[in-house]
Design an enzyme around this catalytic site. Structure first.
Site, PDB file in Angstrom:
ATOM      1  N   ALA A 192       0.834  -1.210   0.000  1.00  0.00           N
ATOM      2  CA  ALA A 192       0.000   0.000   0.000  1.00  0.00           C
ATOM      3  C   ALA A 192       0.865   1.254   0.000  1.00  0.00           C
ATOM      4  O   ALA A 192       1.977   1.260   0.541  1.00  0.00           O
ATOM      5  CB  ALA A 192      -0.908  -0.006   1.228  1.00  0.00           C
ATOM      6  N   HIS A 193       0.356   2.286  -0.622  1.00  0.00           N
ATOM      7  CA  HIS A 193       0.976   3.620  -0.638  1.00  0.00           C
ATOM      8  C   HIS A 193       2.353   3.602  -1.308  1.00  0.00           C
ATOM      9  O   HIS A 193       3.222   4.412  -0.981  1.00  0.00           O
ATOM     10  CB  HIS A 193       1.072   4.207   0.783  1.00  0.00           C
ATOM     11  CG  HIS A 193      -0.198   4.099   1.550  1.00  0.00           C
ATOM     12  ND1 HIS A 193      -1.341   4.784   1.193  1.00  0.00           N
ATOM     13  CD2 HIS A 193      -0.522   3.338   2.631  1.00  0.00           C
ATOM     14  CE1 HIS A 193      -2.313   4.473   2.026  1.00  0.00           C
ATOM     15  NE2 HIS A 193      -1.840   3.604   2.916  1.00  0.00           N
ATOM     16  N   ARG A 194       2.562   2.649  -2.201  1.00  0.00           N
ATOM     17  CA  ARG A 194       3.823   2.496  -2.940  1.00  0.00           C
ATOM     18  C   ARG A 194       5.012   2.236  -2.012  1.00  0.00           C
ATOM     19  O   ARG A 194       6.150   2.528  -2.329  1.00  0.00           O
ATOM     20  CB  ARG A 194       4.080   3.705  -3.846  1.00  0.00           C
ATOM     21  CG  ARG A 194       2.935   3.912  -4.853  1.00  0.00           C
ATOM     22  CD  ARG A 194       3.250   4.842  -5.975  1.00  0.00           C
ATOM     23  NE  ARG A 194       4.426   4.506  -6.752  1.00  0.00           N
ATOM     24  CZ  ARG A 194       4.498   3.572  -7.708  1.00  0.00           C
ATOM     25  NH1 ARG A 194       3.448   2.834  -7.987  1.00  0.00           N
ATOM     26  NH2 ARG A 194       5.604   3.380  -8.376  1.00  0.00           N
ATOM     27  N   LEU A 195       4.727   1.654  -0.861  1.00  0.00           N
ATOM     28  CA  LEU A 195       5.783   1.263   0.079  1.00  0.00           C
ATOM     29  C   LEU A 195       6.159  -0.195  -0.194  1.00  0.00           C
ATOM     30  O   LEU A 195       6.132  -1.058   0.678  1.00  0.00           O
ATOM     31  CB  LEU A 195       5.306   1.453   1.528  1.00  0.00           C
ATOM     32  CG  LEU A 195       4.870   2.863   1.895  1.00  0.00           C
ATOM     33  CD1 LEU A 195       4.348   2.909   3.325  1.00  0.00           C
ATOM     34  CD2 LEU A 195       6.022   3.841   1.712  1.00  0.00           C
TER      35      LEU A 195
END
Length: 192
Positions: free
Chosen positions: A169-172
């Site tokens: 999620a959230h490009r993490l």
């Protein structure tokens, strides 16, 4: 997660084989010619293990010419349904004749005949020419086993680096990289 990149590959690959609708063994193969000009295309993984990742092709094809000129390549598996990808970089060598013969014998007859009929990567004037060549091969080998063409065989990419990418999620995203050393594999993480 596994500390052995091949064990981790096996786990991810098994999961992809149950969730990918088409060709879970499809991988992008990136090559470069002797001048460093890159090219990529999709091929199918037909064998893998600690000694490398194997695919088969016409050895007169563009990709084979590039592999013969520059013995380094990269592979990319992208399993969209799993939100994962695996990048592999390494050296390339031809599979043995015995390996190529065994895999060729396992192919469907029409695929075997197509290997004989195709002048892969060369210009084709129209599809009727290829269909006629295929019909010629059907007649030539009627009633007998189709041998492996001498111009067709496997290549093995022996990895120097294997990276496992998992969407988060959230490009993490998680990027786990294994690098071959003289003593085995070293492991680390990369920023997404």
């Amino acid at each position: 997660m596994a500390d052995d990149p091949f064990q981790l590959f096996d786990t991810w690959y098994a999961e992809a084989r149950t969730s990918e609708i088409n060709d879970s063994n499809a991988m992008a193969l990136a090559t470069a010619d002797a001048d460093g000009r890159p090219s990529s295309r999709m091929v199918l993984l037909k064998g893998h293990g600690p000694d490398g990742f194997v695919f088969y092709t016409n050895r007169g094809s563009r990709k084979a010419g590039e592999l013969d000129a520059n013995r380094h390549a990269a592979l990319l598996f992208h399993w969209k349904s799993q939100r994962r990808q695996i990048r592999i970089e390494g050296s390339v060598a031809r599979a043995t004749d015995a390996e190529s013969d065994a895999y060729f014998a396992s192919r469907g007859r029409d695929s075997q005949l197509g290997a004989w009929a195709s002048d892969q990567s060369r210009p084709l004037d129209d599809s009727a020419t290829f269909e006629a060549r295929f019909a010629e091969m059907q007649a030539k080998f009627e009633g007998q086993d189709v041998p492996r063409p001498p111009f067709w065989g496997g290549y093995r990419v022996t990895p120097a680096v294997i990276e496992f990418w998992q969407d988060r999620a959230h490009r993490l995203h998680e990027r786990r990289v294994f690098t071959r050393t003289p003593d085995g594999w070293s492991e680390g993480l990369l920023y997404p």
